[in-house]
Write a protein that holds these residues in place. Structure first.
Motif, PDB file in Angstrom:
ATOM      1  N   ASP A   1      29.987 -42.089 -12.115  1.00 47.17           N
ATOM      2  CA  ASP A   1      30.371 -43.474 -12.369  1.00 47.17           C
ATOM      3  C   ASP A   1      29.202 -44.407 -12.052  1.00 47.17           C
ATOM      4  OD1 ASP A   1      33.323 -43.231 -13.015  1.00 47.17           O
ATOM      5  OD2 ASP A   1      33.228 -42.174 -11.106  1.00 47.17           O
ATOM      6  N   TYR A   2      28.523 -44.098 -10.935  1.00 47.25           N
ATOM      7  CA  TYR A   2      27.344 -44.867 -10.560  1.00 47.25           C
ATOM      8  C   TYR A   2      26.307 -43.939  -9.930  1.00 47.25           C
ATOM      9  CZ  TYR A   2      30.345 -48.954 -11.108  1.00 47.25           C
ATOM     10  OH  TYR A   2      31.187 -49.901 -11.608  1.00 47.25           O
ATOM     11  N   ILE A   3      25.047 -44.251 -10.160  1.00 48.25           N
ATOM     12  CA  ILE A   3      23.925 -43.598  -9.483  1.00 48.25           C
ATOM     13  C   ILE A   3      23.184 -44.704  -8.736  1.00 48.25           C
ATOM     14  CG2 ILE A   3      21.807 -42.246  -9.761  1.00 48.25           C
ATOM     15  CD1 ILE A   3      23.014 -41.581 -12.642  1.00 48.25           C
ATOM     16  N   ILE A   4      23.002 -44.556  -7.432  1.00 44.79           N
ATOM     17  CA  ILE A   4      22.354 -45.597  -6.636  1.00 44.79           C
ATOM     18  C   ILE A   4      21.082 -45.027  -6.008  1.00 44.79           C
ATOM     19  CG2 ILE A   4      22.603 -47.265  -4.770  1.00 44.79           C
ATOM     20  CD1 ILE A   4      25.606 -47.177  -5.141  1.00 44.79           C
ATOM     21  N   ASP A   5      19.955 -45.577  -6.406  1.00 44.69           N
ATOM     22  CA  ASP A   5      18.661 -45.160  -5.854  1.00 44.69           C
ATOM     23  C   ASP A   5      18.300 -46.115  -4.724  1.00 44.69           C
ATOM     24  OD1 ASP A   5      16.093 -44.438  -5.234  1.00 44.69           O
ATOM     25  OD2 ASP A   5      15.245 -44.860  -7.214  1.00 44.69           O
ATOM     26  N   VAL A   6      18.427 -45.655  -3.490  1.00 42.91           N
ATOM     27  CA  VAL A   6      18.101 -46.510  -2.345  1.00 42.91           C
ATOM     28  C   VAL A   6      16.694 -46.262  -1.820  1.00 42.91           C
ATOM     29  CG1 VAL A   6      20.439 -46.980  -1.553  1.00 42.91           C
ATOM     30  CG2 VAL A   6      19.326 -44.874  -0.851  1.00 42.91           C
ATOM     31  N   GLN A   7      15.981 -45.336  -2.445  1.00 43.95           N
ATOM     32  CA  GLN A   7      14.604 -45.070  -2.016  1.00 43.95           C
ATOM     33  C   GLN A   7      13.602 -45.924  -2.777  1.00 43.95           C
ATOM     34  OE1 GLN A   7      13.822 -41.169  -0.768  1.00 43.95           O
ATOM     35  NE2 GLN A   7      11.734 -41.095  -1.497  1.00 43.95           N
TER      36      GLN A   7
ATOM     37  N   GLU B   1       7.863 -49.095  -4.397  1.00 39.88           N
ATOM     38  CA  GLU B   1       6.569 -48.874  -5.032  1.00 39.88           C
ATOM     39  C   GLU B   1       6.522 -49.624  -6.351  1.00 39.88           C
ATOM     40  OE1 GLU B   1       5.749 -44.346  -3.274  1.00 39.88           O
ATOM     41  OE2 GLU B   1       5.965 -44.662  -5.439  1.00 39.88           O
ATOM     42  N   LYS B   2       5.475 -50.401  -6.550  1.00 42.27           N
ATOM     43  CA  LYS B   2       5.321 -51.158  -7.790  1.00 42.27           C
ATOM     44  C   LYS B   2       4.962 -50.224  -8.938  1.00 42.27           C
ATOM     45  CE  LYS B   2       5.955 -55.131  -5.741  1.00 42.27           C
ATOM     46  NZ  LYS B   2       7.184 -55.904  -6.001  1.00 42.27           N
ATOM     47  N   GLY B   3       5.171 -50.712 -10.157  1.00 39.33           N
ATOM     48  CA  GLY B   3       4.843 -49.911 -11.331  1.00 39.33           C
ATOM     49  C   GLY B   3       6.048 -49.797 -12.247  1.00 39.33           C
ATOM     50  N   LEU B   4       6.441 -48.566 -12.539  1.00 39.31           N
ATOM     51  CA  LEU B   4       7.504 -48.323 -13.510  1.00 39.31           C
ATOM     52  C   LEU B   4       8.865 -48.074 -12.869  1.00 39.31           C
ATOM     53  CD1 LEU B   4       5.529 -45.901 -15.876  1.00 39.31           C
ATOM     54  CD2 LEU B   4       5.829 -48.372 -16.126  1.00 39.31           C
ATOM     55  N   VAL B   5       8.933 -48.139 -11.554  1.00 40.51           N
ATOM     56  CA  VAL B   5      10.158 -47.740 -10.846  1.00 40.51           C
ATOM     57  C   VAL B   5      11.390 -48.463 -11.365  1.00 40.51           C
ATOM     58  CG1 VAL B   5      11.320 -47.726  -8.612  1.00 40.51           C
ATOM     59  CG2 VAL B   5       8.926 -47.033  -8.765  1.00 40.51           C
ATOM     60  N   HIS B   6      11.320 -49.775 -11.490  1.00 39.60           N
ATOM     61  CA  HIS B   6      12.515 -50.551 -11.845  1.00 39.60           C
ATOM     62  C   HIS B   6      13.037 -50.242 -13.240  1.00 39.60           C
ATOM     63  CE1 HIS B   6       9.250 -52.916 -13.549  1.00 39.60           C
ATOM     64  NE2 HIS B   6      10.125 -53.542 -14.304  1.00 39.60           N
ATOM     65  N   PHE B   7      12.189 -49.654 -14.094  1.00 41.86           N
ATOM     66  CA  PHE B   7      12.636 -49.305 -15.447  1.00 41.86           C
ATOM     67  C   PHE B   7      13.642 -48.149 -15.443  1.00 41.86           C
ATOM     68  CE2 PHE B   7       8.522 -51.314 -16.644  1.00 41.86           C
ATOM     69  CZ  PHE B   7       9.044 -52.300 -17.487  1.00 41.86           C
TER      70      PHE B   7
ATOM     71  N   LYS C   1       9.170 -41.083  -7.175  1.00 36.50           N
ATOM     72  CA  LYS C   1       9.887 -39.811  -7.117  1.00 36.50           C
ATOM     73  C   LYS C   1      11.389 -40.010  -7.300  1.00 36.50           C
ATOM     74  CE  LYS C   1       8.261 -38.553  -3.128  1.00 36.50           C
ATOM     75  NZ  LYS C   1       8.012 -37.788  -1.880  1.00 36.50           N
ATOM     76  N   SER C   2      11.946 -40.952  -6.540  1.00 34.61           N
ATOM     77  CA  SER C   2      13.393 -41.165  -6.630  1.00 34.61           C
ATOM     78  C   SER C   2      13.786 -41.765  -7.975  1.00 34.61           C
ATOM     79  CB  SER C   2      13.861 -42.066  -5.484  1.00 34.61           C
ATOM     80  OG  SER C   2      13.296 -43.357  -5.581  1.00 34.61           O
ATOM     81  N   ALA C   3      12.918 -42.608  -8.539  1.00 36.05           N
ATOM     82  CA  ALA C   3      13.213 -43.190  -9.845  1.00 36.05           C
ATOM     83  C   ALA C   3      13.256 -42.118 -10.927  1.00 36.05           C
ATOM     84  CB  ALA C   3      12.162 -44.249 -10.185  1.00 36.05           C
ATOM     85  N   ALA C   4      12.361 -41.121 -10.832  1.00 35.27           N
ATOM     86  CA  ALA C   4      12.365 -40.027 -11.807  1.00 35.27           C
ATOM     87  C   ALA C   4      13.668 -39.235 -11.716  1.00 35.27           C
ATOM     88  CB  ALA C   4      11.162 -39.118 -11.561  1.00 35.27           C
TER      89      ALA C   4
END
Length: 345
Positions: free
Chosen positions: A89-95, A121-127, A99-102
């Motif tokens: 239902d939801y996936i929550i990335d708290v890291q 970490e800046k970059g592509l994480v928020h995407f 690595k965690s974004a992937a």
């Protein structure tokens, strides 16, 4: 049933910091259950919370060291298959790092995380996230994760009520017979700038022993064991613990009356177990990562050149013990710990 996947791979203290958010959601949303993606070295931590059902073990650190072998033996593909077994239902990335974004991007479900300005970490994480939340990095780590869960899952919580929900009973019985009236001193730490002088530890042990306490000393590798033995050498009430895995440390720590800790994962486990403790901070900020709870006292001296550095460079000269931590005297630490221990006598 509402099923949520938590992505928090490491490290030990960070995993402990995520537990109050799990408790909040469990109290406010009927029939919510969690799965958790975690590094294999810390997989015991999430299993201490009753709302966590399935632990999905990652091995990013080990995989990175031998990527070809990892790809050849199919371990990564097996991990991805396990990760994608359910649609959550939801996936929550708290890291909120790469690595965690992937991992979050590979999982199936509504992906939630911090917005671009507040990822780790800046970059592509928020995407990697379909839903973004603006929660300041200046908040304490526990508060930050609690807010992320609350906003993603749409509930409110009481800021003054912090419940880790961590249960020592989830682990096997203690493999070590803890003497009556014992304290535990967590002297070992991965950063030299987080170390406290051995002379301070010995003085503190003498004070605790004079008050009738036995003192258990932790260690995690050969160098830390030698240090523990050196610290314990001159007082018969000081006991060097055997080699303990995380799951073995927890039932031991649950039996002590109090603790003194450096800023380490073991120290945060002690806070989650509600053991009265004094934690010493030098290069890290207790306002952001301090031990949390009514039985916890965080001591931080005036910062020096070691702040956020693994080695202290006070006066431009690298030091094995940080100047700011050395300035915290054992008499003050014992005074603070004694105040916490009074109701337990």
């Amino acid at each position: 049933m509402l099923r949520v996947l938590i992505v928090k791979l490491s490290s030990m203290g960070d995993l402990i910091h995520a537990l109050p958010a799990v408790t909040d959601a469990s109290k406010r949303i009927p029939n919510i259950r969690f799965d958790w993606v975690v590094d294999e070295g810390f997989a015991d931590i999430p299993s201490g919370h009753p709302a966590v059902d399935r632990i999905i073990k990652s091995a990013h650190r080990r995989w990175r060291k031998n990527m070809w072998q990892t790809l050849k033996n199919g371990e990564v593909l097996k991990f991805i298959k396990t990760l994608r077994t359910h649609t959550y239902d939801y996936i929550i990335d708290v890291q909120a790092n790469h690595k965690s974004a992937a991992v979050t991007r590979l999982a199936r479900g509504v992906r939630c995380g911090y917005d671009r300005a507040n990822v780790r970490e800046k970059g592509l994480v928020h995407f990697a996230y379909g839903r973004h939340f603006a929660i300041s990095k200046k908040e304490h780590a526990i508060t930050r994760m609690r807010k992320l869960f609350a906003q993603a899952l749409n509930y409110s919580f009481d800021m003054n009520e912090v419940d880790y929900g961590f249960q020592a009973s989830a682990f096997s019985n203690s493999v070590f017979d803890v003497p009556e009236k014992s304290l535990i001193f967590v002297h070992n730490t991965s950063w030299s700038s987080k170390s406290w002088p051995q002379s301070h530890w010995r003085a503190l042990i003498d004070m605790a022993a004079s008050a009738g306490y036995n003192i258990l000393l932790t260690w995690g590798n050969a160098a830390e064991k030698r240090q523990a033995e050196q610290i314990a050498a001159k007082n018969a009430r000081a006991i060097v613990l055997p080699d303990l895995r995380i799951a073995e440390f927890i039932p031991v720590a649950a039996q002590v009356k109090g603790a003194v800790c450096m800023d380490t994962g073991f120290g945060h486990i002690i806070a989650a177990l509600k053991i009265p403790a004094v934690t010493l901070f030098g290069p890290s900020d207790p306002e952001l990562v301090g031990a949390h709870g009514p039985t916890q006292v965080n001591l931080a001296a005036k910062s020096c050149q070691c702040f956020r550095r693994t080695i202290c460079h006070d006066n431009q000269t690298p030091r094995s013990i940080s100047t700011c931590l050395a300035a915290i005297k054992p008499e003050l630490v014992w005074q603070k710990l004694s105040g916490l221990l009074k109701p337990n006598k």
